[in-house]
Design a protein around this motif. Structure first.
Motif, PDB file in Angstrom:
ATOM      1  N   HIS A   1      -0.631   1.407  -9.302  1.00  0.00           N
ATOM      2  CA  HIS A   1      -0.386   2.463  -8.319  1.00  0.00           C
ATOM      3  C   HIS A   1      -1.676   3.226  -8.025  1.00  0.00           C
ATOM      4  O   HIS A   1      -1.981   3.538  -6.862  1.00  0.00           O
ATOM      5  CB  HIS A   1       0.675   3.441  -8.829  1.00  0.00           C
ATOM      6  N   TYR A   2      -2.431   3.529  -9.075  1.00  0.00           N
ATOM      7  CA  TYR A   2      -3.681   4.260  -8.865  1.00  0.00           C
ATOM      8  C   TYR A   2      -4.676   3.419  -8.081  1.00  0.00           C
ATOM      9  O   TYR A   2      -5.397   3.938  -7.214  1.00  0.00           O
ATOM     10  CB  TYR A   2      -4.277   4.691 -10.207  1.00  0.00           C
ATOM     11  N   ALA A   3      -4.726   2.132  -8.350  1.00  0.00           N
ATOM     12  CA  ALA A   3      -5.602   1.245  -7.580  1.00  0.00           C
ATOM     13  C   ALA A   3      -5.212   1.264  -6.106  1.00  0.00           C
ATOM     14  O   ALA A   3      -6.070   1.274  -5.210  1.00  0.00           O
ATOM     15  CB  ALA A   3      -5.543  -0.173  -8.137  1.00  0.00           C
ATOM     16  N   GLY A   4      -3.898   1.281  -5.836  1.00  0.00           N
ATOM     17  CA  GLY A   4      -3.425   1.363  -4.465  1.00  0.00           C
ATOM     18  C   GLY A   4      -3.772   2.696  -3.816  1.00  0.00           C
ATOM     19  O   GLY A   4      -4.092   2.759  -2.618  1.00  0.00           O
TER      20      GLY A   4
ATOM     21  N   ASP B   1       0.830  -1.205   0.000  1.00  0.00           N
ATOM     22  CA  ASP B   1       0.000   0.000   0.000  1.00  0.00           C
ATOM     23  C   ASP B   1       0.865   1.256   0.000  1.00  0.00           C
ATOM     24  O   ASP B   1       0.574   2.234  -0.693  1.00  0.00           O
ATOM     25  CB  ASP B   1      -0.923   0.002   1.224  1.00  0.00           C
ATOM     26  N   TYR B   2       1.919   1.231   0.796  1.00  0.00           N
ATOM     27  CA  TYR B   2       2.846   2.372   0.827  1.00  0.00           C
ATOM     28  C   TYR B   2       3.467   2.591  -0.551  1.00  0.00           C
ATOM     29  O   TYR B   2       3.539   3.722  -1.050  1.00  0.00           O
ATOM     30  CB  TYR B   2       3.932   2.115   1.865  1.00  0.00           C
ATOM     31  N   ASP B   3       3.903   1.504  -1.187  1.00  0.00           N
ATOM     32  CA  ASP B   3       4.549   1.620  -2.488  1.00  0.00           C
ATOM     33  C   ASP B   3       3.591   2.154  -3.550  1.00  0.00           C
ATOM     34  O   ASP B   3       3.977   2.983  -4.378  1.00  0.00           O
ATOM     35  CB  ASP B   3       5.101   0.256  -2.932  1.00  0.00           C
TER      36      ASP B   3
ATOM     37  N   LEU C   1      -7.167  13.104  -2.504  1.00  0.00           N
ATOM     38  CA  LEU C   1      -8.143  13.591  -3.479  1.00  0.00           C
ATOM     39  C   LEU C   1      -9.344  12.660  -3.573  1.00  0.00           C
ATOM     40  O   LEU C   1     -10.442  13.088  -3.943  1.00  0.00           O
ATOM     41  CB  LEU C   1      -7.492  13.738  -4.861  1.00  0.00           C
ATOM     42  N   GLY C   2      -9.154  11.386  -3.262  1.00  0.00           N
ATOM     43  CA  GLY C   2     -10.233  10.418  -3.372  1.00  0.00           C
ATOM     44  C   GLY C   2     -10.964  10.126  -2.078  1.00  0.00           C
ATOM     45  O   GLY C   2     -11.856   9.262  -2.055  1.00  0.00           O
ATOM     46  N   LEU C   3     -10.619  10.818  -0.999  1.00  0.00           N
ATOM     47  CA  LEU C   3     -11.229  10.508   0.302  1.00  0.00           C
ATOM     48  C   LEU C   3     -12.721  10.777   0.317  1.00  0.00           C
ATOM     49  O   LEU C   3     -13.508   9.957   0.810  1.00  0.00           O
ATOM     50  CB  LEU C   3     -10.540  11.313   1.409  1.00  0.00           C
ATOM     51  N   ALA C   4     -13.154  11.920  -0.207  1.00  0.00           N
ATOM     52  CA  ALA C   4     -14.583  12.265  -0.170  1.00  0.00           C
ATOM     53  C   ALA C   4     -15.410  11.251  -0.942  1.00  0.00           C
ATOM     54  O   ALA C   4     -16.487  10.840  -0.497  1.00  0.00           O
ATOM     55  CB  ALA C   4     -14.795  13.668  -0.722  1.00  0.00           C
TER      56      ALA C   4
ATOM     57  N   GLY D   1       4.164   5.575  -5.171  1.00  0.00           N
ATOM     58  CA  GLY D   1       3.656   5.406  -6.519  1.00  0.00           C
ATOM     59  C   GLY D   1       2.820   6.577  -6.996  1.00  0.00           C
ATOM     60  O   GLY D   1       3.345   7.598  -7.435  1.00  0.00           O
ATOM     61  N   PHE D   2       1.508   6.472  -6.878  1.00  0.00           N
ATOM     62  CA  PHE D   2       0.639   7.463  -7.514  1.00  0.00           C
ATOM     63  C   PHE D   2       0.809   8.865  -6.939  1.00  0.00           C
ATOM     64  O   PHE D   2       0.909   9.846  -7.686  1.00  0.00           O
ATOM     65  CB  PHE D   2      -0.820   7.023  -7.408  1.00  0.00           C
TER      66      PHE D   2
END
Length: 482
Positions: free
Chosen positions: A128-131, A98-100, A161-164, A105-106
């Motif tokens: 990376h984006y999936a992570g 997850d860190y990577d 950016l994806g939290l909401a 990554g992303f």
């Protein structure tokens, strides 16, 4: 601005959160950021973001959620909460994968370079984006657990950016806001991210999106209107993706009096005595930057070399101190930057140094805030020339640290967010080494009366746009509906 705000010591604010309405007190403040500040007594808060948020939490009570900085064995996990006074702290340990994907990554290989107009350096990977989405969902799970209807959520920066969107997917209807500490690029640059539309759709699940400057806000607005079929509503709100999203400009500030108080004991500080003894009567130029390609360090070294070429009389009479703490040492690009800068520093010193004079002192290490503020106060010139920066608090801290009776001069990149406020600095294009060299000579030759006038003008701006003002305006707008 990025996670290095948590690497500087600032100290907790003590001013009242006057801008937060009494209605806001009904619910808790839930802060979410990539990292959290220490809340134990005797530990320094780290950076402007940390101090402003910590003070709001101390005033209102609430929860701070962020990555612990630790890598978990096995799967990522949410640690049990800790309580300190009115503040609860919830940290997440990330699994190596997850860190990577999320962080190395992303977030830092794709988002960071694009947000700083360096698309050629961006490396996009679907995994990376999936992570990134996976970790944002993990943060959302930590937020949603125990969330009360009146609580508000204040997220910070490009990591989230994806939290909401993840929270809305879990049925959360609370007020959600995010403040972007980095720049937001022009639409054509943002669109170089292959998943730009999905990112924008996720970002617009927030009720309020805050930016450092009007330029950043307009860039986002332009993208929404031109590429996402958005519509502008009265009050600069946006109708996009079936939602009303409000935007605002909230330039982050510094705590002026606290910084000056930290800078004043310079005369008694043993470390400062050593610095004075080593520089002698030389004028001192100082730069402090995290080791990052967005900071323009290579270009700055070239400009200083040009300054020495063009001003022979200054040789032996000026010292440039560049402090560049290491950053993201597990990312190859950053290791390359360090090697390049070490080579350039050696080359410039090899060309100009004398037995009793080292023109460029390059320190690849960090200093505690108590040490940095007196250094700022001692320096005749603060050289802050990022290629692109959301704000750059070093510029503001340098000004705040100065003795108003005999202040130094700030040379500032026109592409730093701080340039929108500190117009009395000597503004330069960081791509033009001759312009920076000329500005250095102008700064070193500037009469005392002009230095005082410029400093007073900038200090008035810093007091008006304080750290507390930034925090209170954002929270006030986040609570306001319609």
């Amino acid at each position: 601005m990025d996670e290095t705000m948590f690497g500087q010591a600032l100290g907790a604010l003590r001013e009242t959160a006057a801008g937060v309405s009494s209605a806001a007190q009904a619910g808790r403040l839930i802060v979410v950021s990539n990292r959290v500040a220490p809340i134990e007594e005797g530990q320094p808060t780290a950076g402007g973001l940390a101090a402003g948020v910590l003070d709001a939490l101390q005033e209102m009570g609430g929860l701070w959620i962020g990555w612990s900085g630790e890598i978990a064995e096995g799967e990522s996990r949410i640690q049990p909460e800790r309580q300190k006074g009115r503040i609860r702290l919830q940290m997440l340990d990330l699994a190596q994968g997850d860190y990577d994907d999320y962080y190395r990554g992303f977030a830092n290989s794709a988002l960071w370079p694009v947000l700083h107009y360096r698309s050629a350096l961006a490396r996009f990977s679907r995994s990376h984006y999936a992570g990134y989405r996976r970790v944002n969902a993990l943060f959302a799970s930590a937020v949603a657990e125990g969330l009360a209807p009146d609580d508000i959520v204040w997220a910070h920066d490009y990591h989230l950016l994806g939290l909401a969107a993840a929270l809305r997917a879990q049925g959360v209807t609370n007020r959600l806001g995010i403040f972007l500490h980095t720049p937001f690029p022009a639409a054509a640059v943002f669109m170089t991210i292959p998943v730009h539309e999905e990112l924008a759709r996720a970002l617009c699940q927030y009720d309020l999106i805050g930016f450092q400057t009007e330029v950043d806000r307009r860039a986002f607005e332009d993208y929404v209107l031109r590429e996402a079929d958005g519509h502008l509503l009265p009050g600069r709100a946006l109708m996009v993706f079936g939602r009303v999203v409000r935007t605002g400009v909230y330039p982050i500030g510094v705590q002026v009096d606290e910084i000056r108080a930290q800078a004043e004991p310079a005369a008694e500080c043993p470390q400062m005595a050593k610095l004075r003894a080593s520089t002698g009567d030389s004028k001192l130029i100082i730069s402090v930057d995290r080791l990052d390609y967005s900071k323009g360090l290579n270009e700055r070294f070239l400009a200083y070399e040009r300054f020495l070429e063009q001003n022979e009389a200054r040789r032996g009479a000026v010292t440039f101190l560049q402090i560049a703490p290491p950053s993201r040492t597990d990312v190859e690009t950053y290791r390359e930057i360090r090697l390049e800068l070490e080579g350039e520093a050696g080359r410039i010193n090899g060309r100009f140094a004398e037995l009793d004079w080292t023109p460029l002192r390059y320190l690849n290490k960090g200093f505690a805030r108590q040490a940095l503020m007196p250094m700022y106060a001692l320096a005749d010139v603060g050289l802050v020339t990022p290629m692109r920066d959301g704000m750059n608090l070093v510029a503001k801290e340098y000004v705040a640290a100065q003795n108003p009776i005999d202040p130094g001069v700030l040379v500032l990149s026109q592409f730093a967010g701080a340039a929108c406020e500190l117009k009395a600095a000597l503004l330069v294009n960081p791509h033009d080494p001759d312009a920076i060299a000329e500005a250095l000579e102008q700064a070193l030759s500037m009469p005392l009366a002009e230095r005082r006038e410029r400093h007073a003008e900038m200090m008035a701006v810093l007091r008006r746009n304080s750290l507390g003002t930034w925090r209170d305006r954002f929270l006030g707008d986040l609570h306001r509906r319609g």
